[in-house]
Design a protein around this motif. Structure first.
Motif, mmCIF file in Angstrom:
data_model
loop_
_atom_site.group_PDB
_atom_site.id
_atom_site.type_symbol
_atom_site.label_atom_id
_atom_site.label_comp_id
_atom_site.label_asym_id
_atom_site.label_seq_id
_atom_site.Cartn_x
_atom_site.Cartn_y
_atom_site.Cartn_z
ATOM 1 N N GLY A 120 0.811 -1.205 0.000
ATOM 2 C CA GLY A 120 0.000 0.000 0.000
ATOM 3 C C GLY A 120 0.840 1.248 0.000
ATOM 4 N N TYR A 121 0.214 2.341 0.399
ATOM 5 C CA TYR A 121 0.849 3.649 0.353
ATOM 6 C C TYR A 121 0.499 4.406 1.621
ATOM 7 N N ASN A 122 1.457 5.197 2.126
ATOM 8 C CA ASN A 122 1.209 5.931 3.361
ATOM 9 C C ASN A 122 1.568 7.406 3.209
ATOM 10 N N PHE A 123 0.897 8.213 4.006
ATOM 11 C CA PHE A 123 1.098 9.665 4.065
ATOM 12 C C PHE A 123 1.218 10.047 5.527
ATOM 13 N N SER A 124 2.188 10.914 5.876
ATOM 14 C CA SER A 124 2.358 11.288 7.278
ATOM 15 C C SER A 124 2.806 12.732 7.422
ATOM 16 N N ILE A 125 2.513 13.285 8.588
ATOM 17 C CA ILE A 125 2.914 14.651 8.949
ATOM 18 C C ILE A 125 3.911 14.557 10.108
ATOM 19 N N PRO A 126 5.185 14.904 9.892
ATOM 20 C CA PRO A 126 6.192 14.809 10.946
ATOM 21 C C PRO A 126 6.394 16.133 11.680
ATOM 22 N N SER A 127 6.916 16.045 12.897
ATOM 23 C CA SER A 127 7.307 17.242 13.650
ATOM 24 C C SER A 127 8.783 17.501 13.374
ATOM 25 N N THR A 128 9.069 18.472 12.492
ATOM 26 C CA THR A 128 10.439 18.690 12.011
ATOM 27 C C THR A 128 10.835 20.164 12.135
ATOM 28 N N ASP A 129 10.559 20.762 13.277
ATOM 29 C CA ASP A 129 10.862 22.187 13.452
ATOM 30 C C ASP A 129 12.356 22.469 13.329
ATOM 31 N N GLY A 130 13.195 21.579 13.872
ATOM 32 C CA GLY A 130 14.638 21.804 13.828
ATOM 33 C C GLY A 130 15.172 21.796 12.408
ATOM 34 N N LEU A 131 14.775 20.807 11.620
ATOM 35 C CA LEU A 131 15.205 20.748 10.222
ATOM 36 C C LEU A 131 14.691 21.945 9.436
ATOM 37 N N ASN A 132 13.455 22.338 9.686
ATOM 38 C CA ASN A 132 12.890 23.477 8.965
ATOM 39 C C ASN A 132 13.591 24.786 9.329
ATOM 40 N N GLU A 133 14.101 24.868 10.550
ATOM 41 C CA GLU A 133 14.878 26.055 10.926
ATOM 42 C C GLU A 133 16.182 26.118 10.122
ATOM 43 N N VAL A 134 16.809 24.955 9.911
ATOM 44 C CA VAL A 134 18.012 24.899 9.082
ATOM 45 C C VAL A 134 17.688 25.338 7.660
ATOM 46 N N ILE A 135 16.575 24.871 7.131
ATOM 47 C CA ILE A 135 16.176 25.234 5.771
ATOM 48 C C ILE A 135 15.917 26.730 5.660
ATOM 49 N N GLN A 147 14.496 2.193 12.346
ATOM 50 C CA GLN A 147 14.418 3.244 11.344
ATOM 51 C C GLN A 147 15.794 3.700 10.860
ATOM 52 N N PHE A 148 15.815 4.078 9.574
ATOM 53 C CA PHE A 148 16.981 4.712 8.962
ATOM 54 C C PHE A 148 16.544 6.078 8.444
ATOM 55 N N TYR A 149 17.084 7.143 9.020
ATOM 56 C CA TYR A 149 16.810 8.504 8.568
ATOM 57 C C TYR A 149 17.935 8.947 7.623
ATOM 58 N N LYS A 150 17.562 9.436 6.452
ATOM 59 C CA LYS A 150 18.552 9.899 5.488
ATOM 60 C C LYS A 150 18.203 11.318 5.038
ATOM 61 N N ASP A 151 19.137 12.232 5.208
ATOM 62 C CA ASP A 151 18.965 13.574 4.638
ATOM 63 C C ASP A 151 20.159 13.846 3.716
ATOM 64 N N LYS A 152 19.849 14.374 2.544
ATOM 65 C CA LYS A 152 20.857 14.540 1.494
ATOM 66 C C LYS A 152 20.694 15.907 0.845
ATOM 67 N N PHE A 153 21.811 16.613 0.701
ATOM 68 C CA PHE A 153 21.812 17.913 0.018
ATOM 69 C C PHE A 153 22.632 17.795 -1.254
ATOM 70 N N ALA A 155 23.266 21.290 9.256
ATOM 71 C CA ALA A 155 23.510 22.706 9.557
ATOM 72 C C ALA A 155 24.998 23.034 9.458
ATOM 73 N N ASP A 156 25.842 22.130 9.950
ATOM 74 C CA ASP A 156 27.294 22.353 9.872
ATOM 75 C C ASP A 156 27.756 22.387 8.416
ATOM 76 N N TYR A 157 27.222 21.489 7.593
ATOM 77 C CA TYR A 157 27.622 21.452 6.194
ATOM 78 C C TYR A 157 27.208 22.738 5.469
ATOM 79 N N LEU A 158 26.005 23.218 5.758
ATOM 80 C CA LEU A 158 25.517 24.435 5.118
ATOM 81 C C LEU A 158 26.033 25.705 5.796
ATOM 82 N N GLN A 159 26.690 25.526 6.954
ATOM 83 C CA GLN A 159 27.259 26.644 7.715
ATOM 84 C C GLN A 159 26.174 27.639 8.125
ATOM 85 N N VAL A 160 25.146 27.093 8.757
ATOM 86 C CA VAL A 160 24.069 27.924 9.297
ATOM 87 C C VAL A 160 23.882 27.565 10.764
#
Length: 221
Positions: A31-46, A134-140, A193-198
């Motif tokens: 099947g397929y899933n949709f979710s809403i995460p609490s990601t305030d820290g990541l969004n602050e970096v963005i 879980q495996f969390y992956k973030d890629k820039f 954040a360290d990689y983006l220097q923010v």
């Protein structure tokens, strides 16, 4: 000391109390899933990164995830043991121009999980609980320079859900599962954040997720 590694063994032992090789049923699910995460820290970096750039179209914040789900269910009576893969993904893009050359930067977010869980269901209504790894992956990916940054983080989480099953023909049932996922550890956005220097004031947080999955079960009922 209690260990989460003992939970799968306990689930197998519990399930064994209600099952036998004769009456156990096996169902495949997808099947397929949709979710809403609490990601305030990541969004602050963005947001901080966007402020440093001259994008013509900036990165949007991470508000939701979506992805495929599949697995197998061993069921006897109202009790069942499930093995599940759940994926959740989101691609964020930002566009800009430098030296008369258009470019696109990308942030790719993915959460992969494997789980073992117990489910109880009787007709229309059901409920279940999964222990996820879980495996969390973030890629820039920088479009102008082709530079790539990738960070992988691992943790366990608990998923609970309700289930509403609609029986169909030809051995296929549809199940709607509203769910809640609580990680046992925090996701750390500081490496990005360290990689983006923010700067970020909230680098660690649990990605609590509320979601909905639509699944199809195939096999003997």
């Amino acid at each position: 000391m209690y260990s989460t590694k003992a939970i799968p063994i306990l689930l197998l032992a519990f399930f064994g109390c209600f099952s036998s090789p004769v009456d156990a049923q096996i169902n495949l699910k997808s099947g397929y899933n949709f979710s809403i995460p609490s990601t305030d820290g990541l969004n602050e970096v963005i947001r901080s990164w966007n402020q440093k750039q001259n994008y013509t179209s900036s990165f949007r914040e991470l508000k939701w995830l979506h992805g495929f789900e599949a697995g197998i269910r061993f069921r006897t009576g109202v009790h069942a043991l499930e093995l599940t893969y759940q994926g959740a993904y989101k691609l964020l893009k930002a566009e800009g121009t430098a030296n008369n050359e258009a470019f696109t930067d990308k942030i790719k977010i993915a959460v992969h999980s494997g789980a073992i869980g117990y489910q109880v269901a009787n007709g229309l209504l059901g409920a279940g609980v999964d222990l996820q790894y879980q495996f969390y992956k973030d890629k820039f990916e920088a479009g102008l320079t082709n530079a790539v940054f990738k960070d992988v983080q691992k943790m366990t989480a608990l998923k609970t859900y309700l289930m509403f099953t609609l029986q169909g023909g030809q051995g296929i049932d549809m199940a709607i599962q509203p769910y809640f996922i609580l990680p046992f550890n925090e996701f750390d956005s500081q490496p990005l954040a360290d990689y983006l220097q923010v700067d970020t004031s909230q680098d660690k947080e649990k990605w609590i997720r509320f979601g909905l999955t639509v699944l199809f079960y195939n096999g003997e009922k």
